[in-house]
Design a protein around this motif. Sequence first.
Motif, PDB file in Angstrom:
ATOM      1  N   LEU A 112       0.845  -1.191   0.000  1.00  0.00           N
ATOM      2  CA  LEU A 112       0.000   0.000   0.000  1.00  0.00           C
ATOM      3  C   LEU A 112       0.877   1.237   0.000  1.00  0.00           C
ATOM      4  CD1 LEU A 112      -3.075   0.939   0.408  1.00  0.00           C
ATOM      5  CD2 LEU A 112      -2.372   1.338   2.779  1.00  0.00           C
ATOM      6  N   LEU A 113       0.681   2.112  -0.961  1.00  0.00           N
ATOM      7  CA  LEU A 113       1.457   3.342  -1.042  1.00  0.00           C
ATOM      8  C   LEU A 113       0.876   4.387  -0.097  1.00  0.00           C
ATOM      9  CD1 LEU A 113       3.631   5.140  -2.323  1.00  0.00           C
ATOM     10  CD2 LEU A 113       1.973   5.736  -4.104  1.00  0.00           C
ATOM     11  N   LYS A 114       1.717   4.886   0.796  1.00  0.00           N
ATOM     12  CA  LYS A 114       1.331   5.952   1.709  1.00  0.00           C
ATOM     13  C   LYS A 114       2.122   7.207   1.364  1.00  0.00           C
ATOM     14  CE  LYS A 114      -1.108   5.865   4.525  1.00  0.00           C
ATOM     15  NZ  LYS A 114      -2.573   6.149   4.465  1.00  0.00           N
ATOM     16  N   ILE A 115       1.436   8.339   1.363  1.00  0.00           N
ATOM     17  CA  ILE A 115       2.053   9.613   0.992  1.00  0.00           C
ATOM     18  C   ILE A 115       1.769  10.639   2.083  1.00  0.00           C
ATOM     19  CG2 ILE A 115       2.115  11.487  -0.700  1.00  0.00           C
ATOM     20  CD1 ILE A 115       1.201   9.521  -2.812  1.00  0.00           C
ATOM     21  N   ASP A 116       2.805  11.349   2.485  1.00  0.00           N
ATOM     22  CA  ASP A 116       2.653  12.491   3.389  1.00  0.00           C
ATOM     23  C   ASP A 116       2.248  13.680   2.530  1.00  0.00           C
ATOM     24  OD1 ASP A 116       2.909  14.685   5.044  1.00  0.00           O
ATOM     25  OD2 ASP A 116       4.744  13.969   6.006  1.00  0.00           O
ATOM     26  N   ARG A 117       0.947  13.828   2.320  1.00  0.00           N
ATOM     27  CA  ARG A 117       0.451  14.812   1.355  1.00  0.00           C
ATOM     28  C   ARG A 117       0.774  16.245   1.780  1.00  0.00           C
ATOM     29  NH1 ARG A 117      -3.562  10.774   1.616  1.00  0.00           N
ATOM     30  NH2 ARG A 117      -3.918   9.738  -0.394  1.00  0.00           N
ATOM     31  N   GLU A 118       0.642  16.518   3.059  1.00  0.00           N
ATOM     32  CA  GLU A 118       0.880  17.883   3.546  1.00  0.00           C
ATOM     33  C   GLU A 118       2.301  18.339   3.226  1.00  0.00           C
ATOM     34  OE1 GLU A 118       1.094  20.348   7.792  1.00  0.00           O
ATOM     35  OE2 GLU A 118       0.247  18.323   7.726  1.00  0.00           O
ATOM     36  N   HIS A 119       3.283  17.492   3.500  1.00  0.00           N
ATOM     37  CA  HIS A 119       4.667  17.889   3.262  1.00  0.00           C
ATOM     38  C   HIS A 119       5.043  17.802   1.784  1.00  0.00           C
ATOM     39  CE1 HIS A 119       4.967  17.143   7.694  1.00  0.00           C
ATOM     40  NE2 HIS A 119       5.666  18.238   7.593  1.00  0.00           N
ATOM     41  N   LEU A 120       4.388  16.921   1.042  1.00  0.00           N
ATOM     42  CA  LEU A 120       4.605  16.876  -0.405  1.00  0.00           C
ATOM     43  C   LEU A 120       4.203  18.202  -1.042  1.00  0.00           C
ATOM     44  CD1 LEU A 120       5.220  15.386  -3.079  1.00  0.00           C
ATOM     45  CD2 LEU A 120       2.869  14.529  -3.021  1.00  0.00           C
ATOM     46  N   ILE A 121       3.066  18.719  -0.648  1.00  0.00           N
ATOM     47  CA  ILE A 121       2.610  20.013  -1.170  1.00  0.00           C
ATOM     48  C   ILE A 121       3.571  21.113  -0.752  1.00  0.00           C
ATOM     49  CG2 ILE A 121       0.787  21.761  -0.980  1.00  0.00           C
ATOM     50  CD1 ILE A 121      -1.214  19.415  -0.743  1.00  0.00           C
ATOM     51  N   ALA A 122       4.053  21.056   0.485  1.00  0.00           N
ATOM     52  CA  ALA A 122       4.960  22.097   0.983  1.00  0.00           C
ATOM     53  C   ALA A 122       6.242  22.151   0.159  1.00  0.00           C
ATOM     54  CB  ALA A 122       5.288  21.839   2.454  1.00  0.00           C
ATOM     55  N   VAL A 123       6.774  20.993  -0.224  1.00  0.00           N
ATOM     56  CA  VAL A 123       7.994  20.981  -1.037  1.00  0.00           C
ATOM     57  C   VAL A 123       7.701  21.507  -2.439  1.00  0.00           C
ATOM     58  CG1 VAL A 123       9.770  19.527  -2.084  1.00  0.00           C
ATOM     59  CG2 VAL A 123       9.052  19.108   0.271  1.00  0.00           C
ATOM     60  N   ASN A 124       6.639  21.027  -3.053  1.00  0.00           N
ATOM     61  CA  ASN A 124       6.319  21.472  -4.411  1.00  0.00           C
ATOM     62  C   ASN A 124       5.984  22.957  -4.477  1.00  0.00           C
ATOM     63  OD1 ASN A 124       6.733  19.154  -5.991  1.00  0.00           O
ATOM     64  ND2 ASN A 124       4.754  18.303  -5.397  1.00  0.00           N
ATOM     65  N   ALA A 125       5.501  23.509  -3.375  1.00  0.00           N
ATOM     66  CA  ALA A 125       5.150  24.931  -3.349  1.00  0.00           C
ATOM     67  C   ALA A 125       6.371  25.843  -3.352  1.00  0.00           C
ATOM     68  CB  ALA A 125       4.277  25.234  -2.126  1.00  0.00           C
ATOM     69  N   LEU A 126       7.553  25.281  -3.093  1.00  0.00           N
ATOM     70  CA  LEU A 126       8.763  26.111  -3.063  1.00  0.00           C
ATOM     71  C   LEU A 126       9.157  26.609  -4.445  1.00  0.00           C
ATOM     72  CD1 LEU A 126      10.941  24.035  -0.563  1.00  0.00           C
ATOM     73  CD2 LEU A 126       9.794  26.214  -0.107  1.00  0.00           C
ATOM     74  N   GLY A 127       8.756  25.888  -5.486  1.00  0.00           N
ATOM     75  CA  GLY A 127       9.137  26.274  -6.832  1.00  0.00           C
ATOM     76  C   GLY A 127      10.528  25.792  -7.197  1.00  0.00           C
ATOM     77  N   GLU A 128      10.810  25.723  -8.516  1.00  0.00           N
ATOM     78  CA  GLU A 128      12.100  25.330  -9.086  1.00  0.00           C
ATOM     79  C   GLU A 128      12.472  23.886  -8.791  1.00  0.00           C
ATOM     80  OE1 GLU A 128      14.343  29.567  -9.456  1.00  0.00           O
ATOM     81  OE2 GLU A 128      14.818  28.362  -7.697  1.00  0.00           O
ATOM     82  N   MET A 129      11.524  23.119  -8.293  1.00  0.00           N
ATOM     83  CA  MET A 129      11.719  21.690  -8.053  1.00  0.00           C
ATOM     84  C   MET A 129      10.355  21.028  -8.110  1.00  0.00           C
ATOM     85  SD  MET A 129      12.447  21.791  -3.945  1.00  0.00           S
ATOM     86  CE  MET A 129      13.524  23.216  -4.092  1.00  0.00           C
ATOM     87  N   MET A 130      10.332  19.720  -8.363  1.00  0.00           N
ATOM     88  CA  MET A 130       9.038  19.045  -8.426  1.00  0.00           C
ATOM     89  C   MET A 130       9.155  17.595  -7.999  1.00  0.00           C
ATOM     90  SD  MET A 130       9.421  16.809 -11.135  1.00  0.00           S
ATOM     91  CE  MET A 130       7.767  16.395 -11.564  1.00  0.00           C
TER      92      MET A 130
END
Length: 354
Positions: A112-130
Amino acid sequence: MLPAKGSGMEFTMKLIRTEDAVGSVLCHDITQIIKGVTKDAVFRKGHIVREEDIPVLLSVGKEHLYVWENDDTMLHENDAAEILYEICAGQNMHGSEVKEGKIELVADIDGLLKIDREHLIAVNALGEMMIASRHGDFVVHKGDKIAATRIIPLVIEKEKMEAAKRAAGEMPLFNVLPIQKKKVGIVTTGSEVFKGRIKDTFGPVIYAKVEEYGCEVIGQIYVDDEKEHITEAIFKQLDAGAELVICTGGMSVDPDDCTPGAIMNTGARIITYGAPVLPGAMMLVSYYEKEGRQIPILGLPGCVMYAKRTIFDLVLPRVLADDEITQEDIAGLGEGGLCLNCGECTFPNCGFGK
């Protein structure tokens, strides 16, 4: 020296002798043309020149190269991609080789794949990385691609990657939880089945779905509509060693449907009775504590018997992976909780449950 722009940041590139380029980062693709054989980039922009590359570069007529100026405050895309991989990678997965600033995460097991969605969004929101991934809370298989990471510009500030580490928190963003091959006990309620007036068509559906995950059905108990009898049957399955109890029948709000009350009478902790999912609105999820373990007891609505995919398909992998379900989890199924009953079912490669 020439200024070059990328993703809002200014860099400086310089022209140097090819023989002096070892360790430098190429600013552009280097194309090799062999008549009738190939016309393609032999080295891509961002490649770090190695000693063994020098003869190849000279053979394609490159006696001078444009490279990025060294800057101790910046990271090459490949080095930055390694940082993103470290942020992402949890248990039961590995990374691909870095290529053009991209690393892919690949599952090592079925789970089962588990994702820390809150922190995933926080990283992607920084810009210049994905970081792009498939949906969490679904089963992945060994060898499946889970996610891919990359830096958008060719080089990025070290401080930006430190910010990414902080935004990600201390735990990995992705984990694959192993599916447990649980012992399953089924309690089938309904006087019409108990007295043999009609044939049970619910049980075979449950057998098929749990056996798909390698689970063993240790028994199926048929019981009438008396609440006390249903409770007794649940306890019999628990005493027989059931690690998951599934109750079918009697799950509606009609006065003579007693299964929800019977589950409650066991002392189980009720997570939810009802869910924003169709098919599956009358689902009951609960946990019974026994010898320090949390044993799921599920009450399945009638739709599981005839609909191809229902809320049971969303919940079952999670309980088998010992991923405890919360009321908030169930509430979050509302968006994507409407099955469209497509003529050709492609679940899980569709929007249901996502």
